[in-house]
Design a protein around this motif. Structure first.
Motif, short mmCIF file in Angstrom:
data_model
loop_
_atom_site.label_atom_id
_atom_site.label_comp_id
_atom_site.label_asym_id
_atom_site.label_seq_id
_atom_site.Cartn_x
_atom_site.Cartn_y
_atom_site.Cartn_z
N LEU A 1 28.14 37.76 91.47
CA LEU A 1 26.51 37.22 91.86
C LEU A 1 25.87 38.22 92.53
O LEU A 1 24.59 38.35 92.49
CB LEU A 1 26.67 35.83 92.12
N THR B 1 17.17 37.95 88.93
CA THR B 1 18.63 37.46 88.91
C THR B 1 18.63 36.15 88.33
O THR B 1 19.54 36.13 87.36
CB THR B 1 19.07 37.22 90.62
N LEU C 1 20.90 35.94 84.76
CA LEU C 1 21.79 34.77 84.71
C LEU C 1 21.36 33.88 83.51
O LEU C 1 22.37 33.53 82.84
CB LEU C 1 21.92 33.96 86.00
#
Length: 109
Positions: free
Chosen positions: A47, A87, A91
């Motif tokens: 992550l 991000t 994801l």
């Protein structure tokens, strides 16, 4: 101070408590199986890598109306928000690809 401010403070406290519980309770549970900490560490590092790539790609431009008094948006904050959004998009795409691959594998078997 009106009720909206109070509810925002309560929401902040609940989010912080949720983050603490989400981090601490699995750590306590994983003391029985230390090997599971490695999987968690790999996930956190993945992550962070995704966020670093997204942060590096995001721009730091700030429109004039957002740099004014009510918002006080700085180029650093703009870059952070852009990185967070990228991000989230990455994801989301990774999750959709994972779902599609899982369903194809189930259909083949």
């Amino acid at each position: 101070m009106d009720s909206i401010d109070i509810f925002l403070y309560v929401a902040d406290i609940l989010v912080i408590a949720g983050v603490i519980f989400a981090v601490v309770l699995p750590l306590i549970k994983s003391l029985d199986n230390p090997g599971s900490l490695l999987k968690t560490g790999v996930g956190v590092v993945a992550l962070l890598v995704i966020f670093f790539i997204a942060y590096s790609m995001s721009g730091d431009e700030v429109a004039a109306k957002y740099a004014a008094d009510p918002f006080n948006l700085t180029p650093g904050m703009s870059k952070f928000v852009g990185g967070t959004l990228l991000t989230t998009y990455a994801l989301f795409i990774i999750a959709i690809i994972g779902i599609v691959i899982t369903e194809i594998n189930k259909a083949i078997k």
